[in-house]
Design a protein around this motif. Structure first.
Motif, PDB file in Angstrom:
ATOM      1  N   GLN B   2       0.861  -1.170   0.000  1.00  8.69           N
ATOM      2  CA  GLN B   2       0.000   0.000   0.000  1.00  8.69           C
ATOM      3  C   GLN B   2       0.899   1.222   0.000  1.00  8.69           C
ATOM      4  OE1 GLN B   2      -2.466  -0.670   3.465  1.00  8.69           O
ATOM      5  NE2 GLN B   2      -4.005  -1.583   2.146  1.00  8.69           N
ATOM      6  N   ASN B   4       0.201   4.177  -0.960  1.00  7.49           N
ATOM      7  CA  ASN B   4      -0.453   5.473  -0.783  1.00  7.49           C
ATOM      8  C   ASN B   4      -1.374   5.488   0.429  1.00  7.49           C
ATOM      9  OD1 ASN B   4      -2.210   3.666  -1.820  1.00  7.49           O
ATOM     10  ND2 ASN B   4      -3.174   5.063  -3.276  1.00  7.49           N
ATOM     11  N   LYS B   5      -1.123   4.604   1.336  1.00  6.93           N
ATOM     12  CA  LYS B   5      -1.996   4.546   2.503  1.00  6.93           C
ATOM     13  C   LYS B   5      -1.179   4.822   3.767  1.00  6.93           C
ATOM     14  CE  LYS B   5      -5.699   2.528   0.445  1.00  6.93           C
ATOM     15  NZ  LYS B   5      -5.205   2.331  -0.890  1.00  6.93           N
ATOM     16  N   GLN B  38     -15.568   2.858   4.759  1.00  6.53           N
ATOM     17  CA  GLN B  38     -15.274   1.751   3.843  1.00  6.53           C
ATOM     18  C   GLN B  38     -15.910   0.435   4.270  1.00  6.53           C
ATOM     19  OE1 GLN B  38     -11.031   1.012   3.441  1.00  6.53           O
ATOM     20  NE2 GLN B  38     -11.005  -0.392   5.145  1.00  6.53           N
ATOM     21  N   THR B 204       3.071   8.714  -5.786  1.00 10.77           N
ATOM     22  CA  THR B 204       1.993   7.738  -5.761  1.00 10.77           C
ATOM     23  C   THR B 204       0.822   8.219  -6.604  1.00 10.77           C
ATOM     24  OG1 THR B 204       2.669   7.127  -3.554  1.00 10.77           O
ATOM     25  CG2 THR B 204       0.496   6.426  -4.231  1.00 10.77           C
ATOM     26  N   GLY B 208      -0.962   6.281  -9.535  1.00  5.92           N
ATOM     27  CA  GLY B 208      -2.413   6.103  -9.500  1.00  5.92           C
ATOM     28  C   GLY B 208      -3.064   6.531 -10.802  1.00  5.92           C
ATOM     29  N   SER B 209      -2.467   7.529 -11.451  1.00  5.68           N
ATOM     30  CA  SER B 209      -3.044   8.017 -12.710  1.00  5.68           C
ATOM     31  C   SER B 209      -2.902   6.995 -13.831  1.00  5.68           C
ATOM     32  CB  SER B 209      -2.391   9.335 -13.117  1.00  5.68           C
ATOM     33  OG  SER B 209      -1.062   9.101 -13.575  1.00  5.68           O
ATOM     34  N   GLY B 211      -3.829   3.979 -13.585  1.00  5.72           N
ATOM     35  CA  GLY B 211      -4.938   3.028 -13.501  1.00  5.72           C
ATOM     36  C   GLY B 211      -4.643   1.886 -12.543  1.00  5.72           C
ATOM     37  N   ARG B 212      -5.604   0.988 -12.431  1.00 10.53           N
ATOM     38  CA  ARG B 212      -5.494  -0.091 -11.438  1.00 10.53           C
ATOM     39  C   ARG B 212      -4.317  -1.015 -11.714  1.00 10.53           C
ATOM     40  NH1 ARG B 212     -11.157  -2.850 -10.161  1.00 10.53           N
ATOM     41  NH2 ARG B 212      -9.844  -3.791  -8.568  1.00 10.53           N
ATOM     42  N   ASN B 213      -3.965  -1.139 -12.966  1.00  8.21           N
ATOM     43  CA  ASN B 213      -2.860  -2.051 -13.302  1.00  8.21           C
ATOM     44  C   ASN B 213      -1.531  -1.317 -13.414  1.00  8.21           C
ATOM     45  OD1 ASN B 213      -4.620  -4.246 -13.433  1.00  8.21           O
ATOM     46  ND2 ASN B 213      -5.166  -3.740 -15.539  1.00  8.21           N
ATOM     47  N   TRP B 214      -1.360  -0.303 -12.579  1.00  9.79           N
ATOM     48  CA  TRP B 214      -0.142   0.515 -12.678  1.00  9.79           C
ATOM     49  C   TRP B 214       1.114  -0.320 -12.482  1.00  9.79           C
ATOM     50  CZ3 TRP B 214       3.138   0.661  -8.552  1.00  9.79           C
ATOM     51  CH2 TRP B 214       2.616   0.289  -7.313  1.00  9.79           C
ATOM     52  N   ARG B 215       1.006  -1.374 -11.670  1.00 10.62           N
ATOM     53  CA  ARG B 215       2.199  -2.178 -11.400  1.00 10.62           C
ATOM     54  C   ARG B 215       2.732  -2.846 -12.665  1.00 10.62           C
ATOM     55  NH1 ARG B 215       6.285  -3.568 -10.830  1.00 10.62           N
ATOM     56  NH2 ARG B 215       7.346  -4.853  -9.282  1.00 10.62           N
TER      57      ARG B 215
END
Lengths: 476, 326
Positions: B2, B4-5, B38, B204, B208-209, B211-215
């Motif tokens: 995580q 960005n958390k 959440q 981060t 994040g920009s 998308g979800r598959n940034w990795r």
């Protein structure tokens, strides 16, 4: 076109034009069964066995040609011929994992009766239809394949670049040395398959590798141990004072695989290799096969150890140099990409399992490998280290209480000794700091320090090995 | 991971919290006791809300008109249950004390007052267990959560074990504004356009920009620059890599062959480790070319006069107010 003429031409096209020279696979195609040791790098002390079934074909001098894929760890090889159930024990005479080629022999003279060797094609067709053959349940399976292109690509088993013939076919589960023919000419062996595409080791490349094997000293295949990038942006060569467009590629790294090499420098613009002009995409015009990526020039006409003339643009002037082609060798990698015919290395100390960082370990971790290991696996050098060791896991015991969740941490030091290899651990543990062993991990990881009781470690290790039924403390 | 958390105290409830409920008040005995925020896929009849102490911290923080956020001590706390490690530190074999394994950067006060392998015995008067937890209002929570109870710049009382003796100290806590892994949450992202090449700060938010598959879109070296290099030392921690975010295509850059998401390391021989470095290098550029070098080793160039002409056209074409925002 008139209908009658079209009908006649259509009938002619349907005739088997090469029928008189069609290949009869019954007397040369064989089915190979390889029994091998297999390892799971996550539990490196466990040995399983696996069987691989593949194909081979008789070539001259009573040799059976096949690909090297699937042979790593082999200890029993049996061959069936003519679709019969009888199996002959075969001997692995020679194997080159870098080229992905192997030669087998069968000692039993009965095997060779009525068997007919085939010739390797001397040139590779670049269009049209080929035939793929293999044994399936005692019968020959024949499938058509359409040529897509001949190109320069990487070996399935290594980073070596060579000619690759890509075809499309409806054959299923292929890539295991099925033989590919153009009429009665052996064009190549399948090396890999993806959906309806197959990559084929072309006969010309196979012949060259076999020639090398038969020559004195077997020089092995060479590799251009540098990386480069396109110079198609005209501003890039212009910024280096080269006022030509669409020529050359820029060297971005040398010694990428840790192989010895001479002459090239980062920033050089490669203009010619072996007398061939290199364009800005890194391609040259092959006299036989048209535009090909320059990587295959390392294996097209040369063996390792030979000098290849390069022309480069450096410091505003043309330079000519001889590039001594280094031999491909995984052993020179900082993080070895592959380990063929070798069991995984490990060392257990007090339940802590140490392993060298290498390609098979990373592959075993799959897609979820820790990012830090992924990063270090791409490094070419690191300080004065010659390798990296990972604490891959902990076998829980009272002795290592509190450390049971640790895994995939890169070891920096043990008792003040830098650790590059498993052998370093032995030396480091022989010199505890007072009553303790102090282990430090790389600073970027999740944990930096652990401490273990030095005097209690040998007994704890013995107890843990016994408890987990692990036959030996280390495999180096 | 995580990236960005930050970990803050949260309360689990058996009331299902669904999309759209976020921000709603949690009421008990007629009083607001939290803000729902959440649920968790696969976790039935459970939701989480932000408790009052976190809300109060936020409101107090805002009273001076500047939001700082939740501070941290800049230490890695790990459990200390191994008998040998406890003995080596001179500690009794009991359930008290967690070990400070590493000191993060840049936390100068932490580096001045604490050392690796100090043992945390108490935080703000709460005894710390060997598992690193404290009993906070009847709940077992990680001791690090106590650091987020104080405001940026305030101190927290620690009792530690060092060199076989107890030591009490007051540790000032700060919000690490240099922490790119927290993202640039409250300001628009910085950018510099050079001949249509859009550079921004690696953060981060940038990842994040993607998308979800940034990795899958960034290499291990990029992730290392963002997350891991920070842990190497003060200088490394303060470096803010610059990434080629995108290329606004133009005839002058159409063949630029370095892909977006590459990290810039040099412009015209000047090392680039921040947007300020890049701004200065562009401003002082001389000669006919911009010569770029990237972390991968790739090099590229743009004709400078063509690039300057392209910038004017591209700003107009894409409605961009200026070539940079820092």
């Amino acid at each position: 076109m008139k209908p009658l003429t079209a009908l006649i031409l259509g009938c002619l096209a349907a005739l088997p034009l090469r029928a008189e020279t069609a290949y009869n696979p019954e007397t040369s195609l064989v089915e190979i069964e390889v029994t091998k040791k297999a390892y799971d790098y996550r539990t490196p002390w466990i040995i399983r066995n696996e069987q691989v079934r593949k194909n081979g074909i008789l070539i001259e001098d009573q040799q059976i040609l096949t690909t090297a894929d699937g042979f790593s760890g082999q200890y029993l090889c049996r061959i069936k011929q003519r679709g019969e159930s009888r199996q002959y024990t075969a001997e692995l005479v020679w194997i080159d994992y870098y080229a992905n080629i192997a030669i087998l022999n069968v000692a039993d003279s009965e095997f060779w009766e009525e068997m007919v060797p085939v010739a390797l094609a001397t040139s590779i067709p670049q269009s049209g239809e080929l035939q793929i053959y293999r044994w399936r349940n005692g019968r020959i399976e024949q499938r058509a394949a359409e040529i897509i292109r001949l190109h320069s690509g990487s070996s399935k088993m290594s980073y070596v670049q060579h000619l690759v013939l890509t075809v499309s076919s409806t054959i299923q589960s292929a890539g295991w040395a099925e033989v590919v023919f153009d009429g009665d000419q052996l064009v190549g062996l399948t090396a890999s398959a993806s959906k309806d595409r197959l990559n084929i080791l072309p006969a010309e490349f196979i012949q060259k590798v076999i020639d090398g094997y038969r020559s004195e000293g077997d020089p092995g295949l060479g590799y251009f141990d540098f990386t480069f990038m396109s110079a198609r942006n005209p501003a890039l060569p212009a910024s280096k004072g080269l006022d030509q467009r669409d020529v050359g590629v820029v060297v971005t790294e040398t010694g990428t695989r840790g192989l010895t090499q001479h002459g090239l420098q980062v920033g050089d613009i490669i203009l010619e290799v072996d007398g061939f002009a290199i364009d800005s995409e890194g391609q040259y015009l092959d006299p036989d096969y048209g535009r090909l990526a320059m990587g295959s020039l390392a294996t097209r006409a040369h063996f390792a150890g030979e000098s290849i003339p390069f022309t480069v643009w450096r410091d505003g002037a043309v330079h000519r140099l001889d590039y001594t082609l280094p031999r491909a060798d995984f052993g020179q990698d900082f993080i070895p990409e592959q380990r063929y015919d070798q069991p995984p290395q490990y060392r257990i100390a007090g339940g802590l399992v140490f392993q060298p960082l290498n390609g098979p370990l990373l592959e075993a971790l799959g897609k979820n490998k820790p990012p830090l290991l992924d990063y270090y696996s791409q490094q070419k050098t690191l300080d004065e280290r010659t390798g990296l060791v990972v604490l891959s896991g902990v076998l829980p015991d009272d002795y290592n209480l509190g450390y049971e969740d640790l895994r995939y941490l890169l070891v920096d030091e043990i008792n003040g000794h830098k650790i590059s290899h498993l052998e370093d651990i032995e030396a480091a543990l022989s010199a505890p700091q007072g009553a303790y062993h102090r282990i430090r991990f790389m600073p970027e990881g999740g944990l930096r320090h652990i401490v273990l009781d030095a005097a209690a470690m040998p007994a704890a290790t013995r107890r843990i090995l016994q408890h987990y039924r692990i036959p030996q403390q280390s495999q180096l | 991971m995580q990236t960005n958390k930050s970990n803050l105290l949260a309360v689990q409830t058996d009331a299902a919290i669904n999309p759209g409920n976020s921000g709603g008040p949690v009421i008990q005995d007629g009083k607001v006791v939290g803000v729902s925020f959440q649920g968790k896929p696969g976790l039935e009849n459970a939701g989480f809300f932000i408790p009052p102490n976190i809300i109060r911290h936020f409101l107090e923080d805002l009273t001076d008109g500047i939001y700082e956020g939740f501070p941290a001590a800049g230490i890695g706390i790990v459990k200390l249950t191994n008998p040998a490690f406890r003995a080596a530190l001179g500690l009794a074999q009991n359930n008290i004390g967690a070990r400070i394994d590493s000191l993060f950067y840049p936390f100068p006060a932490t580096h001045e007052l604490l050392r690796e392998n100090d043992v945390l015995l108490e935080v703000a008067g709460y005894p710390v267990g060997s598992d690193g937890n404290v009993i906070y209002r009847g709940n077992s929570v990680h001791a690090a959560l106590l650091f987020s109870q104080v405001q940026h710049g305030e101190s927290i009382a620690l009792k530690i074990w060092r060199d076989n003796a107890e030591l009490e100290l007051e540790l000032p806590l700060y919000v690490n504004s240099e922490d790119r892994t927290m993202g640039n949450q409250y300001e628009p992202p910085p950018f510099i356009i050079v001949g249509g090449l859009v550079f921004t700060e690696l953060s981060t938010n940038y990842l994040g920009s993607l998308g979800r598959n940034w990795r899958d879109q960034v290499g291990a070296d990029t992730l290392y620059e963002l997350v891991y290099r920070n842990r190497l030392g003060d200088e490394a921690a303060r470096a803010k890599p610059v990434v080629l975010s995108t290329i606004l295509k133009h005839a002058s850059n159409i063949d630029f062959s370095v892909d977006a998401r590459s990290i810039l390391t040099e412009l015209n021989g000047q090392p680039i480790s921040s947007m300020a470095d890049l701004s200065a290098a562009v401003e002082h550029a001389e000669g006919d070319f911009y010569r770029f070098r990237f972390l991968s080793g790739a090099v590229e160039a743009l004709n400078r006069s063509e690039a300057l002409a392209a910038e004017a056209q591209l700003l107009q074409q894409y409605n961009i107010p200026s070539v940079q925002r820092l």
